[in-house]
Scaffold this motif. Structure first.
Motif, PDB file in Angstrom:
ATOM      1  N   SER A 176       0.762  -1.120  -0.101  1.00 46.69           N
ATOM      2  CA  SER A 176       0.010  -0.012  -0.035  1.00 46.69           C
ATOM      3  C   SER A 176       0.907   1.474   0.026  1.00 46.69           C
ATOM      4  O   SER A 176       0.465   2.331  -0.886  1.00 46.69           O
ATOM      5  CB  SER A 176      -0.908  -0.009   1.341  1.00 46.69           C
ATOM      6  OG  SER A 176      -1.652   1.216   1.402  1.00 46.69           O
ATOM      7  N   LEU A 177       1.732   1.093   0.908  1.00 48.87           N
ATOM      8  CA  LEU A 177       2.827   2.454   0.936  1.00 48.87           C
ATOM      9  C   LEU A 177       3.683   2.411  -0.586  1.00 48.87           C
ATOM     10  O   LEU A 177       3.557   3.731  -0.825  1.00 48.87           O
ATOM     11  CB  LEU A 177       3.961   2.188   2.068  1.00 48.87           C
ATOM     12  CG  LEU A 177       4.842   3.185   2.303  1.00 48.87           C
ATOM     13  CD1 LEU A 177       4.573   4.470   2.297  1.00 48.87           C
ATOM     14  CD2 LEU A 177       5.670   2.898   3.199  1.00 48.87           C
ATOM     15  N   ALA A 178       3.956   1.325  -1.154  1.00 46.27           N
ATOM     16  CA  ALA A 178       4.792   1.608  -2.248  1.00 46.27           C
ATOM     17  C   ALA A 178       3.695   2.069  -3.556  1.00 46.27           C
ATOM     18  O   ALA A 178       4.118   2.627  -4.168  1.00 46.27           O
ATOM     19  CB  ALA A 178       5.084   0.241  -2.838  1.00 46.27           C
ATOM     20  N   ALA A 179       2.685   1.817  -3.544  1.00 46.41           N
ATOM     21  CA  ALA A 179       1.558   2.245  -4.236  1.00 46.41           C
ATOM     22  C   ALA A 179       1.636   3.681  -4.145  1.00 46.41           C
ATOM     23  O   ALA A 179       1.208   4.502  -5.032  1.00 46.41           O
ATOM     24  CB  ALA A 179       0.188   1.451  -4.239  1.00 46.41           C
ATOM     25  N   GLU A 180       1.368   4.150  -2.932  1.00 46.26           N
ATOM     26  CA  GLU A 180       1.114   5.448  -2.646  1.00 46.26           C
ATOM     27  C   GLU A 180       2.469   6.537  -2.969  1.00 46.26           C
ATOM     28  O   GLU A 180       2.119   7.615  -3.738  1.00 46.26           O
ATOM     29  CB  GLU A 180       0.989   5.714  -0.958  1.00 46.26           C
ATOM     30  CG  GLU A 180       0.634   7.391  -0.565  1.00 46.26           C
ATOM     31  CD  GLU A 180       0.128   7.552   0.630  1.00 46.26           C
ATOM     32  OE1 GLU A 180       0.205   8.690   1.089  1.00 46.26           O
ATOM     33  OE2 GLU A 180      -0.114   6.383   1.451  1.00 46.26           O
ATOM     34  N   ILE A 181       3.623   5.866  -2.999  1.00 42.05           N
ATOM     35  CA  ILE A 181       4.761   6.465  -3.410  1.00 42.05           C
ATOM     36  C   ILE A 181       4.793   6.618  -5.093  1.00 42.05           C
ATOM     37  O   ILE A 181       5.099   7.655  -5.583  1.00 42.05           O
ATOM     38  CB  ILE A 181       5.791   5.988  -2.944  1.00 42.05           C
ATOM     39  CG1 ILE A 181       6.052   6.127  -1.332  1.00 42.05           C
ATOM     40  CG2 ILE A 181       7.270   6.152  -3.656  1.00 42.05           C
ATOM     41  CD1 ILE A 181       7.188   5.277  -0.520  1.00 42.05           C
ATOM     42  N   ALA A 182       4.434   5.463  -5.537  1.00 42.80           N
ATOM     43  CA  ALA A 182       4.234   5.319  -6.875  1.00 42.80           C
ATOM     44  C   ALA A 182       3.273   6.446  -7.448  1.00 42.80           C
ATOM     45  O   ALA A 182       3.408   7.081  -8.603  1.00 42.80           O
ATOM     46  CB  ALA A 182       3.831   4.050  -7.582  1.00 42.80           C
ATOM     47  N   GLY A 183       2.228   6.569  -6.871  1.00 39.96           N
ATOM     48  CA  GLY A 183       1.160   7.599  -7.283  1.00 39.96           C
ATOM     49  C   GLY A 183       1.670   9.050  -7.227  1.00 39.96           C
ATOM     50  O   GLY A 183       0.950   9.676  -7.795  1.00 39.96           O
ATOM     51  N   ARG A 184       2.420   9.168  -6.422  1.00 41.68           N
ATOM     52  CA  ARG A 184       3.177  10.589  -6.397  1.00 41.68           C
ATOM     53  C   ARG A 184       4.400  10.983  -7.349  1.00 41.68           C
ATOM     54  O   ARG A 184       4.982  11.712  -7.020  1.00 41.68           O
ATOM     55  CB  ARG A 184       3.479  10.895  -4.717  1.00 41.68           C
ATOM     56  CG  ARG A 184       2.522  10.690  -3.738  1.00 41.68           C
ATOM     57  CD  ARG A 184       2.946  11.129  -2.283  1.00 41.68           C
ATOM     58  NE  ARG A 184       1.712  11.105  -1.503  1.00 41.68           N
ATOM     59  CZ  ARG A 184       1.918  11.275  -0.202  1.00 41.68           C
ATOM     60  NH1 ARG A 184       3.005  11.640   0.242  1.00 41.68           N
ATOM     61  NH2 ARG A 184       0.923  11.169   0.623  1.00 41.68           N
ATOM     62  N   GLY A 185       4.580   9.534  -8.080  1.00 42.85           N
ATOM     63  CA  GLY A 185       5.743   9.825  -9.049  1.00 42.85           C
ATOM     64  C   GLY A 185       6.910   9.261  -8.473  1.00 42.85           C
ATOM     65  O   GLY A 185       8.138   9.414  -9.277  1.00 42.85           O
TER      66      GLY A 185
END
Length: 272
Positions: free
Chosen positions: A48-57
């Motif tokens: 979930s954290l990795a997805a959030e980081i990816a979503g922020r570029g």
């Protein structure tokens, strides 16, 4: 010249990254441009954290692991360095309190489990990351200590000792590695609202008492630790090593009891 807080082009490993301070720090390092390597025991939370980081570029690698298990630290560091070809920042955040109680009631197992994760795992991560950073001639290690490691704290003697040991390790490695371009510092948060401190806040009357012992009149939020961590990780602190940066709202600067803080708004007190 102002040294940069940017971590663009750098790789940062954060242990205990799935929640709390570790999660907030990982997000902060990613926002500063770092490629992040996230490790903890909860793969779901890390994803979930990795997805959030990816979503922020940003870009993140998830390595699910119990960092206190034998050989885990070496594998995590090796995988992180192999993924990115280098390792610039390590934040040793993984930690826990196995139990709380008076010293005479804490068991050998309580001490073993608490020191195993809080201190020995940190030492093993440093043992694995040190050669990588020294070989490249640069790096910053940030160890998540605690004000408990600098003071006497009843009910959590094993935790306090583990954090004191981490502070000593920090200062020792800083002196050994400085000439090789590797800095080692520690952060010492005070009372911060996390899953770890939740049980203390749940004790009737205790949370209010603890707040009244903090000059800032509140517990810290996990985001309050992000800026200091970024400072120590980045070139903004390039001549800082062996330092323990306290993040506690003034708690450790204050020597009195809660009652004295309550008197401040009243102004001068006549004692004669």
């Amino acid at each position: 010249m102002v040294n940069s807080f940017s971590l663009a082009g750098r790789v940062a490993l954060v242990t205990g990254a799935s929640r709390g301070i570790g999660r907030a720090v990982a997000l902060g390092l990613a926002a500063a441009g770092a490629r992040t390597v996230l490790t903890a025991r909860s793969g779901k939370d890390l994803a979930s954290l990795a997805a959030e980081i990816a979503g922020r570029g940003g870009e993140a690698l998830v390595l699910e692991a119990d960092i206190a298990a034998e050989g885990a630290a070496g594998r995590v560091v090796a995988d992180a360095a192999a993924w990115a070809g280098r390792l610039d920042v390590v934040v040793n955040n993984a930690g826990a309190i196995a139990a709380a109680g008076p010293f005479l009631e804490l068991t050998r197992e309580d001490w073993r489990d608490t020191l195993g994760l809080n201190f020995h795992a940190t030492a093993e991560v440093c043992r694995a990351a040190g050669p990588v950073m020294l070989a490249q001639g640069s790096g910053s290690v940030v160890n998540m200590a605690s004000v408990a490691g600098t003071n006497g704290v009843p009910m959590i003697s094993h935790y306090a000792v583990s954090k004191a040991a981490m502070i000593s390790l920090t200062r020792t490695l800083a002196t050994e590695w400085a000439a090789g371009g590797v800095r080692v510092n520690a952060l010492a948060p005070g009372w911060v609202t996390t899953d770890l401190t939740g049980p203390f806040a749940a004790v009737e009357g205790l949370a209010d008492s603890l707040v009244h012992s903090v000059p800032a009149r509140r517990w810290g939020a996990v985001e309050d630790v992000t800026g200091p961590a970024l400072f120590l990780a980045s070139d903004a602190s390039r001549f800082v090593t062996g330092h323990v940066l306290v993040v506690d709202g003034g708690l450790s600067a204050y020597e009195g009891g809660p009652g004295l803080l309550d008197l401040v708004p009243a102004g001068r007190i006549g004692l004669a």
